[in-house]
Design a protein around this motif. Structure first.
Motif: not given
Length: 260
Positions: A31-38, A57-67, A239-244
């Motif tokens: 399932v698509n969980d987005g990319d470059n999320q804050t 807390l403050k959280r950041f997430a980024k896809d690196k290929g399949e990881d 304050d969820i944002k994608y494509n950051q």
């Protein structure tokens, strides 16, 4: 036209029911969980006497290929402020996920060993292992039955680890998961804990479409022994944002030490 529509619906439903447990698990994983999320997070710890402790807390997430790369920082209260947590969540089941915890009072980055991943994450009911996605190949899946969860049809699935290594890392001997049939989101779960005859109840209580991505906004994990609640953790996302604009180099132990 009506007959064609009914036939399409019938074929769609037939294909859903024809899915194997493994196929359902794979679709849930994909399932698509987005990319470059804050996002901002609030972690609420509730003890057996219903006394609450709140952590920001403050959280950041980024896809690196399949990881997936993830980093988060505790902002408050003072006793955990500037604590940082970094995860490299690998899609390859043959590769152990990497995790690091920065402890500001020691000014030291600690690597989380595999045999520590079943332990509590910062005093919560979530483990270090819970902070990463599970590799589909590490488990067997059996569709038990259909069940309604909050008015939505779900598959009730028995999920069993294939190896002792997975049991040791997660701390769970088996799980029962409820996966929504309309979007393949795991919305509820019951985890059998390896030690202590305890159970953990996971429930997503907030789920929204943000930028066409199904996004968890509130999740809780409750630890019980019999009917007695031992502890509960609620995590709220805002304050969820994608494509950051997030650079891969940001997800490093150096960033952990530097902080926000």
């Amino acid at each position: 036209m009506i007959l064609k529509l009914l036939l399409t619906i019938s074929l769609t439903l037939s294909s859903l029911f024809a899915l194997t447990g493994q196929e359902i698990a794979q679709k849930a994983h994909d399932v698509n969980d987005g990319d470059n999320q804050t996002s901002s997070m609030k972690m609420i710890l509730i003890d057996k006497n219903k006394k609450k402790r709140v952590r920001e807390l403050k959280r950041f997430a980024k896809d690196k290929g399949e990881d997936e790369l993830k980093i988060m920082f505790f902002i408050s209260p003072a006793d955990v402020k500037n604590t940082g947590f970094l995860t490299y969540d690998y899609d390859d089941s043959n590769k152990d996920d990497d995790q690091w915890l920065y402890l500001p009072e020691l000014q030291k980055v600690k690597r989380i060993a595999s045999n520590d991943k079943s332990s509590s994450f910062m005093g919560s009911d979530f483990t270090y292992s819970d902070m990463t996605s599970k590799n589909v190949e590490d488990y067997t899946y059996k569709v038990m039955k259909e069940a309604l969860v909050n008015g939505y049809k779900t598959w009730q699935m028995l999920v069993t680890p294939k190896s002792k290594k997975t049991i040791d890392e997660t701390g769970y001997t088996k799980s029962i998961l409820f996966i929504r049939q309309d979007n393949f989101i795991v919305v509820q779960g019951l985890h059998y804990i390896k030690a202590g005859k305890k159970l953990k109840y996971m429930k997503i209580t907030g789920l929204e479409l943000i930028d066409d991505i199904w996004t968890t906004t509130k999740i809780q994990m409750t630890t019980k022994k019999g009917k007695k609640t031992l502890h509960k953790t609620v995590i709220e996302f805002s304050d969820i944002k994608y494509n950051q604009d997030l650079d891969e180099s940001y997800f490093s132990t150096r960033t952990l030490e530097k902080g926000l």
